[in-house]
Write a protein that holds these residues in place. Structure first.
Motif, PDB file in Angstrom:
ATOM      1  N   UNK A   1      21.560  69.839 -58.140  1.00 41.09           N
ATOM      2  CA  UNK A   1      21.176  70.109 -56.750  1.00 41.09           C
ATOM      3  C   UNK A   1      22.322  70.748 -55.970  1.00 41.09           C
ATOM      4  N   UNK A   2      21.967  71.529 -54.981  1.00 42.00           N
ATOM      5  CA  UNK A   2      22.983  72.139 -54.111  1.00 42.00           C
ATOM      6  C   UNK A   2      23.661  71.032 -53.293  1.00 42.00           C
ATOM      7  N   UNK A   3      24.963  71.237 -53.046  1.00 45.84           N
ATOM      8  CA  UNK A   3      25.707  70.219 -52.293  1.00 45.84           C
ATOM      9  C   UNK A   3      25.886  70.650 -50.829  1.00 45.84           C
ATOM     10  N   UNK A   4      25.596  69.736 -49.927  1.00 50.57           N
ATOM     11  CA  UNK A   4      25.735  70.039 -48.492  1.00 50.57           C
ATOM     12  C   UNK A   4      26.646  68.994 -47.842  1.00 50.57           C
ATOM     13  N   UNK A   5      27.591  69.476 -47.063  1.00 53.15           N
ATOM     14  CA  UNK A   5      28.454  68.570 -46.300  1.00 53.15           C
ATOM     15  C   UNK A   5      27.981  68.557 -44.843  1.00 53.15           C
ATOM     16  N   UNK A   6      27.631  67.366 -44.356  1.00 50.20           N
ATOM     17  CA  UNK A   6      27.195  67.213 -42.958  1.00 50.20           C
ATOM     18  C   UNK A   6      28.370  66.633 -42.168  1.00 50.20           C
TER      19      UNK A   6
END
Lengths: 231, 228
Positions: free
Chosen positions: B2-7
């Motif tokens: 899965x793509x990694x997202x930093x919030x």
């Protein structure tokens, strides 16, 4: 120009203070309404944050209304026998509920017997809520906030002491000015309207009392409200 | 994978709802509640996208964006802001953000924007992998650019815009062409001013004198034209 800038900054701050909890409530509600939150524990977490954000909005509206009344000279206080210990206990419990798991520890310390005050209970609650709200904003997780109540027979002392970022010494004399925000707060991007402490001072003085502030940069601040005991 | 997202968001409710929503959409999510932690997590986890609030404790979103770009990190960034003045948005875009959203926003719209950014940054089949003009070398496949041998820091969005320019070299491109070609079906909330801001940024990077551009020309009342 200066007045216009203050006005513009104030509107911008108030807008920020409204929009942040609103965004949070809107996003949390969107997931709840869409049925995307099934786990009871997670649901409780969502509701708890929504309650906190609603409290923040309520405080903000109350502060704005109070400020407006004070500016128009229409702010009135209703005095009655008031149990300041009960007020402090309720506020501390309310802020503890709002606290996140890793937030600062909030302690209530009551020294001896505290006499009843002739005071406006709602106003005192708001004053304490403003001081606690500030302390929470400026105190990092793992540090403590202390609410202390004491009496010397002639006065009742209600103080809020934090282990937060502190206030620059040259700004201590200005913290009660309306719209004032310390540069330590601005440097840390801590948000606010700059009205809270102005309102606290007004409330304390309307009770014939005085407010004192002590602070050490990087070590914390202590706000002490001293109320004379009147029959 | 899965793509990694930093919030990166200091408000607990926004951070929680955002990360839950993105996880539901199939992304792997990391969170940071201040700017300093954001830089650390970005360095460690190498996210594919960063959602970055502007008003952050310790280090604000503008500084985070600037520091990321300065260390050569070109991860696409969507900025979150309560500031709705044009100048605040332009500043964010000039610092290298790819998109911004004004609070309060809907989660559905944010996820749509996230998908749009990924669509833009994913490789599109094209014969045009490398292109050179006026001392500028562009590698659209590796997202690398240089000017007279000196590395140019272009965001993924700027690469896509330049590619569109190059593919239609000599033709006048309207702002709608960019909205359709770059933002595609997700262009509803993107203004012409956003297109102009990105073009101004590209000019600053590739033109010798951005106030008198030689390669990206303004065609008054219509749009822009690329010439070698």
């Amino acid at each position: 120009m200066e007045v216009l800038k203050i006005k513009s900054d104030f509107v911008s701050s108030v807008s920020h203070e409204f929009k942040t909890p609103l965004t949070s409530i809107k996003a949390l509600m969107e997931r709840l309404v869409d049925g995307k939150v099934r786990d009871q524990g997670k649901m409780d977490q969502y509701f708890s944050i929504i309650a906190q954000d609603t409290d923040k909005l309520t405080r903000l509206v109350n502060n704005l209304l109070d400020f407006s009344k004070i500016e128009e000279g229409k702010k009135e206080y209703v005095f009655s026998d008031t149990d300041i210990v009960r007020i402090a206990t309720e506020q501390v419990q309310s802020f503890k509920r709002e606290q996140l798991m890793n937030g600062p520890d909030i302690r209530l310390e009551i020294a001896g017997e505290i006499p009843t005050l002739r005071a406006d209970a709602d106003a005192l609650s708001r004053a304490l809520a403003n001081l606690l709200s500030n302390a929470l904003k400026f105190t990092p997780p793992g540090k403590a906030i202390r609410v202390g109540i004491g009496s010397d027979g002639g006065n009742v002392l209600l103080e809020v002491e934090d282990e937060g970022i502190g206030i620059h010494p040259d700004e201590l004399g200005r913290v009660f000015e309306k719209f004032f925000q310390g540069r330590n707060a601005l440097d840390q991007s801590v948000k606010g309207t700059g009205l809270g402490l102005t309102l606290v001072k007004h409330i304390v003085e309307a009770h014939g009392g005085k407010i004192l502030v002590e602070s050490r940069l990087g070590r914390g601040s202590k706000f002490s409200m001293v109320f004379p005991i009147k029959s | 994978m899965p793509k990694k997202i930093l919030v990166v968001e200091d408000e607990p409710g926004i951070r929680l709802s955002l990360s839950d929503e993105l996880e539901s959409a199939g992304y792997q999510v990391f969170t940071a509640e201040n700017g300093e932690k954001a830089l650390a997590v970005a360095g460690r986890e190498k996210p594919d996208l960063i959602i970055l609030d502007l008003m952050l404790p310790i280090l604000d979103g503008y500084e985070v964006c600037k520091k990321l770009r300065m260390r050569g990190d070109r991860t696409p960034i969507i900025m979150l802001t309560v500031k709705d003045k044009e100048i605040d948005k332009v500043l964010g875009l000039e610092l290298g953000a790819d998109d911004y959203m004004t609070k309060p926003f809907s989660l559905r719209e944010l996820v749509a924007r996230v998908k749009a950014v990924f669509r833009r940054t994913e490789e599109k089949p094209s014969n045009l992998d490398v292109y050179s003009f006026g001392g500028i070398d562009l590698d659209f496949k590796k997202f690398e650019a240089s000017k007279k041998g000196k590395k140019l820091e272009l965001t993924p969005l700027e690469f896509h815009m330049l590619k569109l320019f190059v593919e239609r070299s000599g033709q006048v491109l309207t702002r709608d062409d960019f909205l359709d070609g770059i933002w595609g079906e997700d262009n509803v909330a993107v203004s012409f001013r956003t297109v102009d801001s990105h073009i101004a940024n590209i000019r600053k990077k590739i033109e010798d004198d951005p106030s008198r551009p030689r390669h990206i020309l303004s065609i008054r009342g219509v749009g822009y034209k690329f010439v070698e």
